[in-house]
Write an enzyme that holds these catalytic residues in place. Structure first.
Site, PDB file in Angstrom:
ATOM      1  N   ASP A  79     -19.961   7.843  16.572  1.00 52.12           N
ATOM      2  CA  ASP A  79     -21.261   8.714  17.241  1.00 52.12           C
ATOM      3  C   ASP A  79     -22.328   7.883  17.566  1.00 52.12           C
ATOM      4  O   ASP A  79     -22.362   6.612  17.321  1.00 52.12           O
ATOM      5  CB  ASP A  79     -21.752   9.866  16.085  1.00 52.12           C
ATOM      6  CG  ASP A  79     -21.955   9.086  14.620  1.00 52.12           C
ATOM      7  OD1 ASP A  79     -21.407   8.265  14.365  1.00 52.12           O
ATOM      8  OD2 ASP A  79     -22.924   9.461  14.289  1.00 52.12           O
ATOM      9  N   GLU A 174     -21.458   9.019  11.579  1.00 57.09           N
ATOM     10  CA  GLU A 174     -22.136   7.834  10.710  1.00 57.09           C
ATOM     11  C   GLU A 174     -23.792   7.998  10.861  1.00 57.09           C
ATOM     12  O   GLU A 174     -24.294   7.732   9.733  1.00 57.09           O
ATOM     13  CB  GLU A 174     -21.664   6.404  11.145  1.00 57.09           C
ATOM     14  CG  GLU A 174     -22.218   5.244  10.168  1.00 57.09           C
ATOM     15  CD  GLU A 174     -23.635   4.743  10.575  1.00 57.09           C
ATOM     16  OE1 GLU A 174     -24.120   3.786   9.947  1.00 57.09           O
ATOM     17  OE2 GLU A 174     -24.048   5.042  11.743  1.00 57.09           O
TER      18      GLU A 174
END
Length: 406
Positions: A79, A174
């Site tokens: 991400d 994350e």
């Protein structure tokens, strides 16, 4: 395909995470990207490839030696930050950077300048990848993904480099603090690992903040302001009184190194109800606990003056991985030696933030953090020097070689 080609391909995927969806992965683009990477890993001939329903992709490069050596892992996240759009990223390569201003977007007057970002001058003469000023770049952490896959590809095509089993993993979310939540450490099966999620070249980190989030709610009482004397309790005013009782200089804009802070990240309020949201950070566990106690003390102090007005919710987020790394410091020593072998000067620094590696370390997978090369993460001024990515990939190769040799 080299590390630059991979990176330029990967940043085209919109993988911005979103903490409000309560899904894993939090956004569908992360799974789309994971599926793309799964196909690439299969085409390379890796083994034990798995992509689960939560977007955790794992694979193995088997050992090419006939004796047992530790299994080492390399991890990066899929991400990009919710802080700025990662949609329609349009990267540009600035060849032989001359030390001057870089115009990212002429129409909008957006300029990446060493006056604002003096670290640019450290990369004079190098090729830099920059944004077009409309999005972040995504070097956090697609540079890490590109570096890991490029290193593994290099080892496949250079069997003369002896290495043990290597596990790689790419995880979602994350950036919203959930990357390690559903990471199956047992299935991953590594003795230890490294996240390729650091910043500038040479960074090596095995200390991070202890972290908590605090939500302080103030209940008020609204009365027509013309007739409010001795009746109204303005929760906004009480919340402001609480905020200024915290130490003025213990905030992110006044701290560095090992200094912790209180950070007000959200205010929602009316006369009737106001909520302050803080994050609390400190490398030292005792100071961290004292910071939480201080919030409890100030809440009681407010309630002494305004009975029943304030309530506090505290939630720990993650802890300093140092206590889990120190018993196995040889894994840090290997990373330092690998950098030196790759011609990189190690910069061992504490992380003023968190990392998946911290949570993974507490789940039983010791996991220091190594540079991925990017700078100015999470915004339009993000950039990554190409030589830094190439060196990061080389460091991975050197770690694999050193683990087998030692």
């Amino acid at each position: 395909m080299n590390v630059v080609d991979r990176f330029l391909q990967y940043v085209k995927f919109d993988t911005q995470s979103d903490e409000l969806t309560n899904l894993t992965p939090s956004t569908p683009g992360q799974m789309v990207f994971a599926e793309h990477l799964e196909k690439e890993l299969r085409s390379m001939g890796l083994q034990d490839i798995s992509l689960d329903e939560n977007g955790y992709l794992m694979a193995t490069l088997p050992s090419n030696i006939d004796r047992k050596v530790p299994t080492v892992g390399f991890i990066a996240h899929l991400d990009t930050s919710p802080d700025m759009s990662g949609r329609h990223v349009s990267p540009r390569i600035v060849e032989n950077y001359d030390g001057g201003d870089i115009t990212l977007n002429e129409k909008e007057g957006i300029v990446l300048s060493p006056r604002d970002f003096p670290e640019l001058l450290d990369y004079k003469g190098q090729a830099l990848i920059v944004t077009d000023g409309n999005t972040l770049l995504g070097a956090d952490d697609k540079a890490g993904i590109a570096e890991i896959i490029t290193a593994v590809d290099y080892l496949i095509h250079h069997p003369e480099i002896k290495h043990g089993p290597i596990r790689i993993a790419f995880n979602p979310d994350e950036e919203i603090g959930q990357g390690a939540h559903k990471f199956d450490v047992e299935r991953f099966g590594a003795d230890w690992a490294y996240t390729m999620d650091g910043g500038e070249i040479g960074e090596l980190e095995y200390e991070n903040f202890n972290a908590a989030v605090a939500k302080v709610t103030f209940k008020g009482r609204n009365v027509h302001p013309g007739y409010a004397k001795h009746k109204m309790l303005n929760s906004l005013r009480v919340a402001n009184q609480f905020a200024i009782m915290l130490p003025r200089w213990e905030t992110p804009e006044h701290t560095e190194g090992y200094e912790g802070f209180y950070h007000l990240v959200g205010v929602e309020g009316t006369v009737e109800k106001t909520v302050l949201t803080y994050i609390i950070r400190d490398h030292d566990r005792d100071r961290f606990e004292r910071r939480k106690k201080e919030l409890e003390h100030l809440t009681r102090k407010v309630n002494n003056e305004f009975p029943g007005c304030a309530s506090l919710e505290l939630k720990d987020q993650y802890y300093n991985m140092r206590e889990k790394i120190e018993p196995v410091m040889h894994i840090v020593d290997i990373a330092i030696k690998a950098m030196e072998e790759a011609g990189v000067k190690p910069k061992v620094t504490p992380i003023r933030g968190g990392t998946d590696g911290a949570q993974l370390s507490f789940k039983g997978l010791p996991c220091p953090n190594i540079f991925a090369g990017g700078l100015n993460f999470h915004g339009r001024f993000e950039f990554v020097p190409i030589p830094s990515m190439e060196k990061a990939s080389d460091v991975i190769v050197q770690i694999a070689r050193l683990v087998a040799a030692e």
